[in-house]
Design a protein around this motif. Structure first.
Motif, PDB file in Angstrom:
ATOM      1  N   UNK A 225       0.871  -1.115  -0.008  1.00  0.00           N
ATOM      2  CA  UNK A 225      -0.023  -0.227  -0.031  1.00  0.00           C
ATOM      3  C   UNK A 225       0.912   1.328   0.022  1.00  0.00           C
ATOM      4  N   UNK A 226       0.386   2.205   0.136  1.00  0.00           N
ATOM      5  CA  UNK A 226       1.023   3.537   0.074  1.00  0.00           C
ATOM      6  C   UNK A 226       1.036   4.374   1.217  1.00  0.00           C
ATOM      7  N   UNK A 227       2.092   5.254   1.313  1.00  0.00           N
ATOM      8  CA  UNK A 227       1.830   6.347   2.624  1.00  0.00           C
ATOM      9  C   UNK A 227       2.311   7.552   2.178  1.00  0.00           C
ATOM     10  N   UNK A 228       1.845   8.704   2.708  1.00  0.00           N
ATOM     11  CA  UNK A 228       2.259   9.839   2.278  1.00  0.00           C
ATOM     12  C   UNK A 228       2.385  10.857   3.561  1.00  0.00           C
ATOM     13  N   UNK A 229       3.528  11.638   3.692  1.00  0.00           N
ATOM     14  CA  UNK A 229       3.943  12.349   5.045  1.00  0.00           C
ATOM     15  C   UNK A 229       3.759  13.896   4.422  1.00  0.00           C
ATOM     16  N   UNK A 230       2.883  14.640   5.344  1.00  0.00           N
ATOM     17  CA  UNK A 230       3.043  16.079   5.098  1.00  0.00           C
ATOM     18  C   UNK A 230       2.689  16.748   6.259  1.00  0.00           C
ATOM     19  N   UNK A 231       3.066  17.957   6.511  1.00  0.00           N
ATOM     20  CA  UNK A 231       2.591  18.895   7.757  1.00  0.00           C
ATOM     21  C   UNK A 231       1.300  18.801   7.764  1.00  0.00           C
ATOM     22  N   UNK A 232       0.758  18.477   8.951  1.00  0.00           N
ATOM     23  CA  UNK A 232      -0.947  18.603   9.199  1.00  0.00           C
ATOM     24  C   UNK A 232      -1.368  19.837   8.921  1.00  0.00           C
ATOM     25  N   UNK A 233      -0.582  21.162   9.000  1.00  0.00           N
ATOM     26  CA  UNK A 233      -1.057  22.374   8.855  1.00  0.00           C
ATOM     27  C   UNK A 233      -1.301  22.560   7.287  1.00  0.00           C
ATOM     28  N   UNK A 234      -0.553  21.875   6.537  1.00  0.00           N
ATOM     29  CA  UNK A 234      -0.427  22.174   4.972  1.00  0.00           C
ATOM     30  C   UNK A 234      -1.704  21.121   4.464  1.00  0.00           C
ATOM     31  N   UNK A 235      -1.917  20.006   5.028  1.00  0.00           N
ATOM     32  CA  UNK A 235      -3.026  19.304   4.592  1.00  0.00           C
ATOM     33  C   UNK A 235      -4.284  19.867   5.058  1.00  0.00           C
ATOM     34  N   UNK A 236      -4.432  20.814   6.024  1.00  0.00           N
ATOM     35  CA  UNK A 236      -5.719  21.474   6.419  1.00  0.00           C
ATOM     36  C   UNK A 236      -6.065  22.446   5.237  1.00  0.00           C
ATOM     37  N   UNK A 237      -4.925  23.062   4.529  1.00  0.00           N
ATOM     38  CA  UNK A 237      -5.398  24.025   3.279  1.00  0.00           C
ATOM     39  C   UNK A 237      -5.821  23.198   2.269  1.00  0.00           C
ATOM     40  N   UNK A 238      -5.844  21.931   1.969  1.00  0.00           N
ATOM     41  CA  UNK A 238      -6.075  21.446   0.959  1.00  0.00           C
ATOM     42  C   UNK A 238      -7.678  20.819   0.949  1.00  0.00           C
ATOM     43  N   UNK A 239      -8.530  20.936  -0.019  1.00  0.00           N
ATOM     44  CA  UNK A 239      -9.862  20.221   0.003  1.00  0.00           C
ATOM     45  C   UNK A 239     -10.079  19.278  -0.993  1.00  0.00           C
ATOM     46  N   UNK A 240      -9.802  18.057  -0.783  1.00  0.00           N
ATOM     47  CA  UNK A 240      -9.894  16.950  -1.651  1.00  0.00           C
ATOM     48  C   UNK A 240     -11.392  16.537  -1.834  1.00  0.00           C
TER      49      UNK A 240
END
Length: 403
Positions: A225-240
């Protein structure tokens, strides 16, 4: 520090078949504790995550603990760990989401060194958004991709740069930290394909400067499977795009549908297995992982030296992997011989060294190998000197054939 290769190999059931595996860049063989963890997860109650019934609690525990394990492996925040079906799927998902923030005239940079999974999603997303795709080249003579290569195509309109942490074809490890500084100075984001890198070096997402770092546990003794790491605060700015009733929390808003709990169990076990290679060390899991990867790199480096010394004796062999810093992965071509034929010849002798371009089409073409590529010899933590000698002996026999 002692690297107990015999004990490690004894924990990998697939090695008992006698095959010498040089296909690690395509996927490693699983140790018994990983297999047992997957089985154990499936042998107990499992259901949708929650805090009520045993199946709910088991699922919740697996998700939370695996996020922590992967955060320890990648030097990341557990709240920024996203699980997906594969690294390719995650990259496609994030390319579509990020493209929603782009405007016509914006630019995206991809490199000719990368696996197509870190090229095509960005090219296609840019085309749909009316953005310009700019290509960073690498030196085919050395296999090197430098910060200057990125700077040459960077502009004030660049929104994202996609670069490999390590080439799955050549093993080249670009200076990602330097590239990150260049990219961030231009105000752009950096997406790093760490699939091959994470199998051979202890990643530190913060130190690397990656805004997004994606990897695949099956490259480092875990399940698919796959795993992605990013800063939570950056993820908060994205709307998938997501289902209306599904949570809008981070990182869950990026995880579509029910997670494969049993594979998460296997991934957690793989991280613990790697940390356990440093049995002499105490301290945090991250500290033990650092010690373990130091030993892995030393062992794989020794095996690579042995392999390269043996290959140098063959006049017909050209080693294409020449970067100063690289993983223990060698791409070779054979003068006057087909590497597909060599792969089959070796396979008949229980040596698995596949031939191809391995989805790194742009790199293969830049090397002048079209889409054919070459024979890829990839070492893994369980590779031993007998494996290397068997490959060299088999290759010698193949090259000695007439016609």
């Amino acid at each position: 520090m002692t690297y107990d290769l015999t004990a490690l190999r004894a924990q990998v059931p697939a090695l008992a078949t006698g095959t010498a595996h040089f296909d690690g860049p395509g996927g490693t063989q699983m140790p018994l504790p990983v297999i047992e963890a997957i089985s154990a997860a499936l042998s107990q109650p499992l259901s949708i995550r929650g805090d009520g019934l045993p199946g709910e609690r088991n699922a919740e525990t697996l998700v939370v603990e695996t996020r922590r394990a992967m955060a320890d492996l990648l030097g990341a925040d557990p709240a920024g760990i996203v699980f997906g079906r594969s690294a390719t799927q995650l990259t496609y998902d994030f390319s579509r989401t990020l493209a929603g923030t782009w405007s016509p005239g914006d630019e995206v940079i991809v490199t000719r060194l990368d696996h197509d999974a870190n090229i095509r999603p960005w090219v296609q997303a840019a085309e749909r958004a009316g953005c310009t795709v700019r290509w960073a080249d690498f030196d085919p003579a050395t296999g090197e991709l430098t910060g200057d290569d990125i700077r040459a195509v960077l502009s004030e309109r660049t929104r994202l740069v996609a670069v490999t942490g390590a080439s799955n074809l050549l093993g080249t490890i670009p200076p990602v930290g330097e590239i990150a500084r260049i990219v961030h100075e231009a105000g752009a984001l950096l997406y790093v394909d760490g699939v091959h890198y994470a199998a051979h070096a202890l990643a530190d997402v913060e130190t690397l400067g990656a805004d997004f770092f994606v990897c695949s546990p099956y490259k480092f003794l875990g399940p698919h499977h796959g795993v992605l790491a990013a800063r939570p605060e950056l993820l908060e700015t994205l709307r998938p795009d997501k289902l209306l009733p599904s949570t809008d929390g981070v990182p869950e808003r990026f995880e579509l549908g029910t997670l494969p709990y049993e594979f998460l169990a296997g991934t957690r076990a793989a991280v613990d297995f790697l940390a356990g290679l440093a049995a002499h060390r105490t301290g945090s899991r991250r500290e033990r992982l650092a010690s373990a990867f130091e030993m892995i790199e030393e062992h794989e480096g020794t095996m690579r030296d042995r392999l390269e010394e043996g290959l140098a004796a063959f006049e017909q062999v050209t080693v294409r992997s020449r970067a100063a810093r690289r993983t223990p992965t060698l791409l070779v071509t054979l003068d006057g011989h087909s590497t597909v034929d060599a792969y089959r010849f070796l396979a008949d002798r229980g040596v698995h060294a596949p031939s191809g371009s391995f989805y790194a089409l742009e790199a293969s073409r830049r090397l002048g190998l079209n889409d054919t590529g070459g024979l890829r010899i990839g070492l893994a933590p369980y590779t031993d000197s007998e494996d290397v000698d068997r490959l060299l002996s088999g290759l010698s026999a193949f090259l000695a054939r007439k016609g």
